[in-house]
Scaffold this active site. Structure first.
Site, PDB file in Angstrom:
ATOM      1  N   CYS A  86      -4.367   9.292   4.045  1.00  0.00           N
ATOM      2  CA  CYS A  86      -4.053   8.052   3.844  1.00  0.00           C
ATOM      3  C   CYS A  86      -3.571   7.402   5.085  1.00  0.00           C
ATOM      4  O   CYS A  86      -2.865   7.782   5.634  1.00  0.00           O
ATOM      5  CB  CYS A  86      -2.691   8.082   2.958  1.00  0.00           C
ATOM      6  SG  CYS A  86      -1.964   6.725   2.326  1.00  0.00           S
ATOM      7  N   GLY A  87      -4.489   6.305   5.138  1.00  0.00           N
ATOM      8  CA  GLY A  87      -4.298   5.509   6.388  1.00  0.00           C
ATOM      9  C   GLY A  87      -3.063   4.720   6.774  1.00  0.00           C
ATOM     10  O   GLY A  87      -2.149   4.881   7.684  1.00  0.00           O
ATOM     11  N   HIS A  88      -2.558   4.086   5.452  1.00  0.00           N
ATOM     12  CA  HIS A  88      -1.357   3.019   5.706  1.00  0.00           C
ATOM     13  C   HIS A  88      -0.134   4.414   5.766  1.00  0.00           C
ATOM     14  O   HIS A  88       0.813   3.851   6.659  1.00  0.00           O
ATOM     15  CB  HIS A  88      -1.251   2.478   4.522  1.00  0.00           C
ATOM     16  CG  HIS A  88      -0.401   2.941   3.297  1.00  0.00           C
ATOM     17  ND1 HIS A  88      -0.944   3.467   2.224  1.00  0.00           N
ATOM     18  CD2 HIS A  88       0.813   3.172   3.177  1.00  0.00           C
ATOM     19  CE1 HIS A  88      -0.034   4.207   1.567  1.00  0.00           C
ATOM     20  NE2 HIS A  88       1.142   3.906   1.991  1.00  0.00           N
ATOM     21  N   HIS A 206     -11.210   6.125  -5.997  1.00  0.00           N
ATOM     22  CA  HIS A 206     -10.747   4.778  -5.441  1.00  0.00           C
ATOM     23  C   HIS A 206     -11.935   3.677  -5.593  1.00  0.00           C
ATOM     24  O   HIS A 206     -12.975   4.024  -5.109  1.00  0.00           O
ATOM     25  CB  HIS A 206     -10.335   4.953  -3.921  1.00  0.00           C
ATOM     26  CG  HIS A 206      -9.112   5.582  -3.665  1.00  0.00           C
ATOM     27  ND1 HIS A 206      -9.085   6.842  -3.561  1.00  0.00           N
ATOM     28  CD2 HIS A 206      -7.797   5.418  -3.163  1.00  0.00           C
ATOM     29  CE1 HIS A 206      -7.893   7.368  -3.366  1.00  0.00           C
ATOM     30  NE2 HIS A 206      -7.181   6.535  -2.968  1.00  0.00           N
ATOM     31  N   CYS A 235      -5.930  -0.550   2.843  1.00  0.00           N
ATOM     32  CA  CYS A 235      -6.330   0.688   2.539  1.00  0.00           C
ATOM     33  C   CYS A 235      -6.796   1.313   3.654  1.00  0.00           C
ATOM     34  O   CYS A 235      -7.876   0.971   3.960  1.00  0.00           O
ATOM     35  CB  CYS A 235      -6.930   0.886   1.309  1.00  0.00           C
ATOM     36  SG  CYS A 235      -7.206   2.604   0.870  1.00  0.00           S
TER      37      CYS A 235
HETATM   38  O1  PYC Z   1      -4.157   3.443   3.404  1.00  0.00           O
HETATM   39  O2  PYC Z   1      -5.652   5.121   2.968  1.00  0.00           O
HETATM   40  C1  PYC Z   1      -5.024   4.425   2.480  1.00  0.00           C
HETATM   41  C2  PYC Z   1      -4.402   4.644   1.196  1.00  0.00           C
HETATM   42  C3  PYC Z   1      -4.998   5.419   0.319  1.00  0.00           C
HETATM   43  C4  PYC Z   1      -4.185   5.149  -0.924  1.00  0.00           C
HETATM   44  C5  PYC Z   1      -3.315   4.212  -0.611  1.00  0.00           C
HETATM   45  N1  PYC Z   1      -3.304   4.007   0.729  1.00  0.00           N
END
Ligand code: PYC
Length: 311
Positions: A86-88, A206, A235
């Site tokens: 999960c990046g964020h 996703h 994301c």
């Molecule tokens: O930022 O990779 C992301 C992410 C995945 C699901 C919600 N945010």
């Protein structure tokens, strides 16, 4: 009682669980995630869902890393289940660890169930992650979507599996959230029913829809997450998947900057490099802010200890 720290990264919430008290062993994070899912799913629900959380929240269970060169290990989870990366959430974790005084500005390695990522903490509220290798798995796949017709998109990996639509049914803005959610949910369902998957039959959970930028970026995106909530940020893993497709199309060079806007106006600044195997290693930079330092309480008579779903 469970201590959690909530933050948001470009609008998308992360809840770091500092000490979950779960016995997940000390194997690889992928193994510990499987034990978490098999034996402790009530824990996930109680931390993420209402009344203690909400559908858009992403949980980050702080773990001892197996690789001692890492500052932390982390398992991400949400209203539906468990995430690869999960990046964020990684940016949120870094800012949270800085808030606690556990890491200082500089470069840190973080172990996740899908590999080690690095995070460069630039300041108390800004970090850049270098993600796992990302790639386009399939170009221009057409899926027949009930009520929406034929929809074409790419399938790509950025730490999670994404379907990146080549067209949008409406502008990507906060006035069209219901339409975008309905469109993306129908695509998610059609992909599942028509057995269109990522590598090794893995579910594409996703969905990304792209449109014209509204805040000086290169593109604006709407990202539907597996549990039906949309990502308030651009994301991180989705932006990584986008970079992989842009690189595969030959329209973005290594080191070239790409600014991805989210449907709510958040921005990630991204670029990629190629590793020695020619793989794409994306970098994603964004801001996060701690918004809550709290204890979750669990009363034995509380009928909603396990939480409840609203989407
Ligand atoms: O930022 O990779 C992301 C992410 C995945 C699901 C919600 N945010």
């Amino acid at each position: 009682m469970l201590r959690v720290i909530d933050s948001h990264t470009e609008g998308e919430p992360t809840r770091v669980v500092l000490e979950g008290g779960l016995d997940l062993g000390n194997g690889p994070l992928s193994e510990r995630r499987a034990i978490f899912a098999r034996d402790h799913d009530r824990f996930r629900r109680s931390v993420i869902l209402e009344p203690r959380g909400h559908e858009a929240l992403v949980g980050a269970l702080f773990c001892e890393p197996q690789d001692k060169s890492c500052a932390a290990g982390v398992i991400f989870f949400n209203n539906e289940g468990y995430l690869g990366m999960c990046g964020h959430g990684t940016i949120g974790l870094a800012v949270t660890l800085a808030h606690l005084g556990r890491i200082a500005p500089g470069r840190h390695r973080i172990e996740t169930p899908v590999g080690i990522v690095t995070v460069d903490l630039a300041s108390a509220n800004e970090a850049e992650i270098e993600n796992v290798p990302s790639y386009r798995h399939a170009d221009s796949v057409t899926v027949d979507v009930a009520g929406h017709g034929l929809v074409t998109g790419d399938v790509a990996w950025g730490g999670n599996w994404f379907f990146l639509c080549k067209s949008t049914p409406c502008p990507i803005d906060e006035h069209h959230l219901a339409d975008l959610t309905a469109h993306a949910s129908a695509i998610q369902k059609a992909l599942r029913e028509q057995h269109i998957t990522g590598a090794l039959g893995q579910e594409i959970d996703h969905i990304e829809i792209f449109g014209a930028p509204l805040a000086g970026g290169d593109s604006r995106s709407f990202v539907l997450c597996p549990g039906g909530a949309f990502d308030r940020s651009p994301c991180g893993t989705g932006t990584s998947a986008k970079l992989a497709c842009l690189a595969a199309d030959g329209v973005l060079s290594p080191g070239q900057r790409w600014i991805q806007e989210s449907v709510t106006g958040g921005r990630f600044t991204a670029s990629y490099r190629r590793d020695s195997h020619g793989q794409i290693i994306p970098s994603i930079r964004g801001r996060a802010f701690v918004v809550k330092d709290a204890n979750l309480l669990f009363h034995p008579d509380d009928p909603y200890t396990d939480g409840f779903r609203t989407v």
